[in-house]
Design a protein around this motif. Structure first.
Motif, PDB file in Angstrom:
ATOM      1  N   SER A 244       0.859  -1.181   0.000  1.00 44.38           N
ATOM      2  CA  SER A 244       0.000   0.000   0.000  1.00 44.38           C
ATOM      3  C   SER A 244       0.896   1.233   0.000  1.00 44.38           C
ATOM      4  O   SER A 244       2.125   1.128   0.014  1.00 44.38           O
ATOM      5  CB  SER A 244      -0.908   0.005   1.229  1.00 44.38           C
ATOM      6  N   VAL A 245       0.294   2.384   0.020  1.00 41.59           N
ATOM      7  CA  VAL A 245       1.076   3.623   0.060  1.00 41.59           C
ATOM      8  C   VAL A 245       1.880   3.690   1.348  1.00 41.59           C
ATOM      9  O   VAL A 245       3.011   4.190   1.382  1.00 41.59           O
ATOM     10  CB  VAL A 245       0.146   4.845  -0.068  1.00 41.59           C
ATOM     11  N   GLN A 246       1.349   3.148   2.439  1.00 37.86           N
ATOM     12  CA  GLN A 246       1.999   3.239   3.748  1.00 37.86           C
ATOM     13  C   GLN A 246       2.891   2.039   4.067  1.00 37.86           C
ATOM     14  O   GLN A 246       3.868   2.171   4.809  1.00 37.86           O
ATOM     15  CB  GLN A 246       0.949   3.367   4.860  1.00 37.86           C
ATOM     16  N   THR A 247       2.585   0.861   3.544  1.00 39.11           N
ATOM     17  CA  THR A 247       3.281  -0.355   3.952  1.00 39.11           C
ATOM     18  C   THR A 247       3.755  -1.150   2.736  1.00 39.11           C
ATOM     19  O   THR A 247       3.154  -1.095   1.666  1.00 39.11           O
ATOM     20  CB  THR A 247       2.365  -1.256   4.807  1.00 39.11           C
ATOM     21  N   GLY A 248       4.819  -1.905   2.968  1.00 40.43           N
ATOM     22  CA  GLY A 248       5.314  -2.794   1.927  1.00 40.43           C
ATOM     23  C   GLY A 248       4.499  -4.069   1.865  1.00 40.43           C
ATOM     24  O   GLY A 248       3.753  -4.408   2.791  1.00 40.43           O
ATOM     25  N   GLY A 249       4.640  -4.794   0.767  1.00 38.20           N
ATOM     26  CA  GLY A 249       3.915  -6.044   0.600  1.00 38.20           C
ATOM     27  C   GLY A 249       4.857  -7.195   0.304  1.00 38.20           C
ATOM     28  O   GLY A 249       6.082  -7.044   0.311  1.00 38.20           O
TER      29      GLY A 249
END
Length: 667
Positions: A244-249
């Protein structure tokens, strides 16, 4: 009709493969094995039966219901927060290993991990079952030690803990997992004696990176002997978290084809199983030229540390195995079909320099040649330029950028995830290239070796630029798989030299974070006999060598001794580290461009790992965060016979006391 002219028989093989981007368990397969004129029947059997078979998947019980978003999991699995139960036994297993020196199968008797409730003995028992888990799961592994209690290597009292001992005692290490090192978690200070069962419990955080890890025994004094017996297996954390914009995947969510299924996956376990037979006096039996030899009726075993050392592997004449087999064939590849190769160096005593080359059409079967002919076979039949390899994860941790290379260097303990694209139909050589002494764990010049063959069928056209083809395919995958809020960023990163910034599991360690510094030297001391030291001391089980504050961030400088000039793969448990720089003997940072005569340090700047080779005379600078877990664990050389003989330290992470130190007790 070629087959009509040949004497044939039918062989029934039980095959586990991962075609068409998912793992499938196939029923028994009937193969027609035909012998060309003038070739003995056993040679035909070797060639036909040495097809790469993926390691078996561990029998896993998941008592709760739920789903994990991955087509690789078989049957019902639990959602994050659930539980996976696995039960292993450790015992001797009888099997065979193909020997190119004689073009026959050598019988062996080796210690192995086996599923406790298996219904039939596996064909290759010294390749341990693959454990597959998801972030957020609690994984319980019961280990039942069925090795004999009678053990001449385990005296009642031991004058020196750094003399290899107690070969039938064991434990379990989840190499690379970010879990607690204490209690019944990843506690390598435990000893499990014969007839004892013990349940390990790994509480895998919901934040745990997806990736390629592995497991093996880690009892000081017997680690090398048991690992080299084949006691090693993959431990794969499969992820389904989108960035997401805030977190990695998880990069797993990106690596999918147009059909929505993951790229074809190959599990490649590299091992050096240095079995030997002994003469009447108990000495390792050798030919006149010093190579190991077993006479008819003898069974190869690994029962002593005279089978280890820098010169023993090259002279033994043994070959690195792939999933338990020597010089096997990878089948099922297609032109233009992207494959994910999960590679783990689970061996003890060799550096592997992995390369791919086209095989000359009509090349004779490597296994049909005598040893002298085998030496020339590679030069004559593995032709043209090396194929590009695209490394996207090291030691299970996704890189910030895909690393294009033509050689992947694997030291003991390393894992590399590669994306491979085969450009034309036909056969390809999988090679272990030559290398100089300073870059290898044996500290000797190594010759080029043949590892395997890849058979590639017709498929989608690739074109002249494999990188451009892969880049386009990954951008197309991003269009299909990524959330709209992050899709453009993922596409832009891939277009900009194949960046994977949205999938990196750990943020860079900034200069401002560093709160302390550590130095460490791995060294063999020959001044007072052969001793194996870390910072000038041999391992002491009662001594804590480093006490580190939870929550701190430190920079470490690693070196290997230069007299003798032997390099060592440094490995530390629990927390991975980020590579800051690697300085050669002239003070030049080689962690970006690498070196002209040794590719192993290229593109390592900023990469996260848990194991790293330290060449003699070099300085390796790394940074690490002490996160989440407290307790005692170890760091050591991953040349495991070095570790067993003293090249290890105890490390403790403790709770800060608020005054610049750490708590030393509970009150």
């Amino acid at each position: 009709m070629l087959f009509a002219a040949l004497p044939c028989r039918i062989a029934i093989l039980h095959v586990s493969v991962r075609p068409m981007r998912r793992m499938l368990l196939l029923p028994a397969v009937a193969l027609f094995l035909c012998t060309p004129p003038g070739v003995e029947q056993h040679a035909s059997a070797q060639s036909s039966e040495r097809i790469v078979v993926a390691p078996p998947t561990a029998l896993t019980q998941r008592p709760r219901t739920g789903t994990v978003s991955s087509p690789f999991f078989a049957g019902t699995v639990t959602a994050a927060g659930g539980e996976a139960r696995i039960e292993f036994k450790i015992d001797y297993s009888n099997a065979t290993i193909y020997n190119p020196e004689t073009n026959k199968n050598d019988p062996v008797r080796l210690r192995s991990y086996r599923d406790l409730h298996e219904t039939a003995a596996p064909a290759i028992p010294f390749v341990a079952p693959t454990i597959e888990v998801a972030p957020g799961e609690t994984v319980r592994v019961t280990l039942k030690n069925d090795l004999p209690s009678s053990d001449a290597s385990c005296p009642a009292s031991l004058p020196d803990i750094n003399v290899p001992h107690c070969f039938n005692r064991t434990n379990l290490h989840a190499h690379g997992l970010w879990v607690s090192p204490t209690g019944n978690s990843d506690n390598v200070l435990l000893s499990i004696a014969p007839s004892v069962s013990f349940e390990y419990e790994y509480n895998i955080s919901i934040e745990h990176p997806a990736g390629t890890f592995w497991y093996h025994p880690h009892l000081h004094g017997s680690t090398a002997l048991q690992v080299s017996s084949g006691m090693a297996g993959f431990l794969i954390v499969r992820g389904s978290r989108l960035p997401s914009v805030q977190t990695g995947g998880d990069v797993d969510t990106l690596l999918k084809g147009a059909d929505g299924l993951p790229f074809t996956e190959r599990l490649v376990l590299l091992q050096q199983i240095q079995y030997a037979c002994r003469d009447a006096s108990g000495a390792v039996q050798e030919t006149a030229t010093g190579k190991y030899v077993c006479q008819p009726g003898q069974v190869g075993e690994i029962e002593g540390y005279d089978q280890f050392g820098p010169t023993t592997w090259p002279k033994s004449g043994r070959f690195t195995t792939i999933d338990g087999q020597v010089a096997p064939v990878f089948t099922g590849a297609q032109v233009g079909r992207i494959e994910r190769w999960r590679i783990a160096h689970a061996g003890v005593r060799d550096t592997v320099q992995l390369q791919f080359k086209r095989m000359r059409p009509g090349a004779p079967d490597f296994a049909s040649l005598d040893p002298t002919q085998q030496l020339n076979w590679i030069e004559q039949n593995c032709i043209g330029a090396r194929l590009p390899q695209f490394g996207f994860a090291s030691d299970g941790l996704t890189r910030a950028k895909i690393s294009e290379r033509d050689t992947t260097v694997l030291q003991p303990g390393y894992r590399e995830d590669l994306l491979m694209v085969f450009p034309e139909a036909g056969d390809y050589c999988v090679l272990d290239d030559m290398a100089g002494p300073s870059g290898t764990v044996n500290a000797t010049t190594k010759i080029r070796k043949f590892l395997a063959r890849v058979n590639v069928a017709m498929g989608q056209a690739v074109g002249a630029d494999a990188k451009a083809f892969l880049q386009a395919e990954l951008i197309s995958a991003a269009n299909r798989t990524m959330p709209e809020t992050i899709r453009q960023k993922v596409r832009d990163d891939l277009a900009n030299d194949m960046g994977l910034f949205s999938f990196v599991p750990h943020p860079d360690v900034a200069d401002s974070e560093v709160k302390g510094r550590q130095t460490l030297q791995l060294k063999i001391d020959v001044s007072s006999g052969l001793k194996f030291f870390v910072d000038g001391k041999a391992y002491d089980a009662t001594r804590i060598d480093r006490t580190l504050p939870l929550g701190s961030v430190e920079e470490w400088t690693l070196t290997s001794g230069i007299s003798p000039p032997v390099g060592h793969p440094f490995h530390i448990h629990v927390n991975p580290f980020q590579i800051v720089k690697i300085l050669d003997s002239g003070g030049n940072d080689v962690s970006s461009a690498g070196e002209s005569n040794d590719p192993q340090y290229a593109n390592l700047k900023g990469v996260w790992k848990d194991t790293l080779f330290v060449k003699p005379g070099y300085q390796v600078v790394i940074r690490t965060r002490y996160r989440r877990y407290i307790g005692d664990f170890v760091l050591h050389c991953h040349i495991l016979d070095h570790e067993d003989q003293g090249m290890m330290q105890n490390v403790r992470i403790a709770v800060p006391n608020g005054a610049g130190g750490v708590l030393t007790n509970h009150h």
